[in-house]
Write an enzyme that holds these catalytic residues in place. Structure first.
Site, PDB file in Angstrom:
ATOM      1  N   LYS A 112      -2.456   9.335 -12.855  1.00 53.82           N
ATOM      2  CA  LYS A 112      -2.865   8.085 -13.505  1.00 53.82           C
ATOM      3  C   LYS A 112      -2.477   6.854 -12.675  1.00 53.82           C
ATOM      4  CE  LYS A 112      -3.395   9.888 -18.132  1.00 53.82           C
ATOM      5  NZ  LYS A 112      -3.059  11.317 -17.946  1.00 53.82           N
TER       6      LYS A 112
HETATM    7  C1  LIG Z   1      -3.874  12.382 -18.338  1.00 62.98           C
HETATM    8  C2  LIG Z   1      -3.554  13.698 -17.709  1.00 62.98           C
HETATM    9  C3  LIG Z   1      -4.505  14.752 -17.665  1.00 62.98           C
HETATM   10  C4  LIG Z   1      -5.878  14.647 -18.308  1.00 62.98           C
HETATM   11  O1  LIG Z   1      -6.705  13.720 -17.681  1.00 62.98           O
HETATM   12  P1  LIG Z   1      -8.082  13.247 -18.352  1.00 62.98           P
HETATM   13  O2  LIG Z   1      -8.627  12.212 -17.448  1.00 62.98           O
HETATM   14  O3  LIG Z   1      -7.703  12.710 -19.710  1.00 62.98           O
HETATM   15  O4  LIG Z   1      -8.944  14.437 -18.461  1.00 62.98           O
HETATM   16  C5  LIG Z   1      -4.151  15.924 -17.013  1.00 62.98           C
HETATM   17  N1  LIG Z   1      -2.925  16.079 -16.459  1.00 62.98           N
HETATM   18  C6  LIG Z   1      -2.001  15.111 -16.484  1.00 62.98           C
HETATM   19  C7  LIG Z   1      -0.666  15.360 -15.879  1.00 62.98           C
HETATM   20  C8  LIG Z   1      -2.265  13.880 -17.104  1.00 62.98           C
HETATM   21  O5  LIG Z   1      -1.331  12.924 -17.133  1.00 62.98           O
END
Ligand SMILES: *Cc1c(COP(=O)(O)O)cnc(C)c1O
Length: 466
Positions: A112
């Site tokens: 993220k």
């Molecule tokens: C947010 C997240 C996901 C999922 O991502 P999306 O874009 O919501 O599909 C997967 N793994 C981790 C570690 C995350 O923080």
């Protein structure tokens, strides 16, 4: 570039407004009216570019009406220089033609950071230009909150209030949020659960009168278009590193809200040869049930060892449904209104069209742990539980062993020590050196009752110019 809503009724917006908007007024999500398309020759000419420069090439068409090229380049240079690896998104080989792309080298150790480090800078840039201020309000059960706080810590025109459920997030996750210092950063621990936090955020967006018209709320959750945009880049990066665009690639993506994998779908539409996208879910498998049986149906939420993928509905999936329905907003609106009440299907030919590119798999906690252990025993490489789900799904769904399969490594294993312990390994995942003192850093947060007016009162009193 103009952006339109997936439900067809909200006004089209330019990039600046899309950046500052959450949901469209008709309840839909914004998508670009048309996508840039790059030729194979052009993509090939990007081979060897540093990450930030590649990011510029891929993203500039989306922002060019709002931001001069030099300013955007500078912003990208700053954004990706805070990552702890020179390659920003390095690849690690697991086996013949099988790779993990490490997307956890950013400040909060999850993918993220790629989007939220940029989002903070984009917001501040646009707000400076407009002489505006916003309050970011968000609820988190983990990774989003810390990445958003880290991304906004230096913003002049943003105050950020992140709600987390008191005593219900892991210690690493809490400390990553509460140890960031800054006058504009506010952590609120709500005496309730994650749903309570989310409900308060929703209610506050619906009625912002508690801010007395002096500022406005902004959202940083994954429905924000700018987040998707920033995630398109690393698909190009991985492909170029492994012989693309002259050969096609397959990607496996640990998926919750369908944001990260939707970015892969867009990369393909923009000209990158991708022959397969694997949707990897945990037991919260609404997307796997849809992809395997054309039935879209909400089930109860399950708590798993991969909490960042614990979802009941997958909000960004609406963006794919929009394309699958020939960009007919009315059809999407009708489908999702019916889906809120019970199971729905789409026409068979539309579903088959999706299946040409997408495969899916759901991986339970036991298989997640088995995968962590197996990869560690064979490679001495530690996967976090989310990435492990991606690796397992990649192996189960693989169509062609001559095509490189790249799993997106979404988090650093030290963020999820419980899953590592549960897999029976004695090795303990270590925090990277730049975070080794996390447990000594001073924490700052405020505990509030599970009461929306108390939370709103706190925000009204504590934002910068209150
Ligand atoms: C947010 C997240 C996901 C999922 O991502 P999306 O874009 O919501 O599909 C997967 N793994 C981790 C570690 C995350 O923080």
């Amino acid at each position: 570039m103009r952006y339109i809503s997936t439900r067809g009724e909200a006004p089209a917006l330019g990039f600046e407004d899309v950046l500052l908007t959450g949901l469209a007024t008709d309840g839909g999500l914004y998508v670009p009216e048309s996508l840039p398309h790059f030729s194979v020759e052009e993509i090939r000419s990007w081979r060897g570019l540093p990450y930030a420069e590649l990011a510029y090439k891929v993203m500039y068409p989306f922002v060019e009406d709002a931001i001069p090229a030099d300013d955007f380049r500078k912003m990208l240079g700053e954004t990706y220089s805070v990552f702890s690896h020179q390659a920003v998104a390095p690849l690690v080989q697991l086996d013949t033609n099988e790779w993990v792309m490490e997307l956890f080298r950013g400040p909060t150790l999850a993918f993220k950071d790629f989007a939220l480090q940029l989002l903070g800078r984009l917001l501040d840039y646009v707000l400076e230009k407009r002489k505006q201020h916003v309050v970011i309000m968000g609820a988190t059960s983990g990774d989003t909150g810390s990445a958003a706080i880290e991304g906004c810590r230096r913003c002049e025109h943003v105050d950020i209030f992140i709600l987390h459920p008191y005593q219900r997030v892991s210690e690493v996750q809490r400390r990553q949020m509460t140890t960031v210092q800054g006058d504009n950063i506010h952590n609120i621990a709500v005496k309730g659960n994650f749903d309570d936090c989310q409900r308060m955020v929703k209610e506050s967006f619906g009625n912002q009168s508690f801010l007395s018209g002096k500022t406005q709320l902004a959202a940083v959750n994954s429905i924000n278009w700018a987040r998707i945009m920033a995630q398109i880049v690393y698909y190009f990066q991985a492909s170029l590193a492994l012989g693309g665009p002259d050969r096609s690639m397959a990607f496996s993506v640990p998926t919750g809200n369908f944001g990260d994998i939707f970015a892969g779908y867009l990369a393909k539409k923009m000209g990158l040869p991708i022959s397969q996208l694997v949707i990897a879910t945990n037991r919260n498998d609404i997307l796997h049930r849809f992809m395997s049986g054309n039935k879209y149906e909400q089930h109860q939420l399950e708590h798993t060892l991969s909490p960042s993928m614990d979802i009941m509905v997958s909000s960004n999936f609406e963006r794919l449904l929009f394309d699958l329905h020939g960009r007919d907003g009315a059809a999407v609106k009708d489908l999702l209104e019916r889906a809120a009440k019970g199971p729905v299907s789409i026409e068979d030919y539309r579903w088959k069209h999706a299946r040409k590119l997408f495969d899916s798999d759901a991986v339970d906690d036991k298989t997640t742990c088995d995968t962590i252990r197996d990869i560690y025993e064979k490679n001495e490489y530690l996967l976090d539980p989310h990435t492990a789900i991606g690796v397992r799904a990649a192996r189960n769904c693989r169509r062609d062993s001559t095509v490189p399969m790249i799993t997106l490594g979404t988090a650093h294993p030290a963020k999820f020590p419980d899953a590592i312990a549960e897999s029976g390994l004695v090795v303990k995942p270590q925090l990277p050196a730049h975070m080794a003192d996390l447990f000594e850093r001073e924490e700052r947060y405020t505990v509030l009752d599970n009461n929306v007016s108390e939370v709103q009162g706190f925000i009204a009193k504590h934002w910068k110019n209150a």
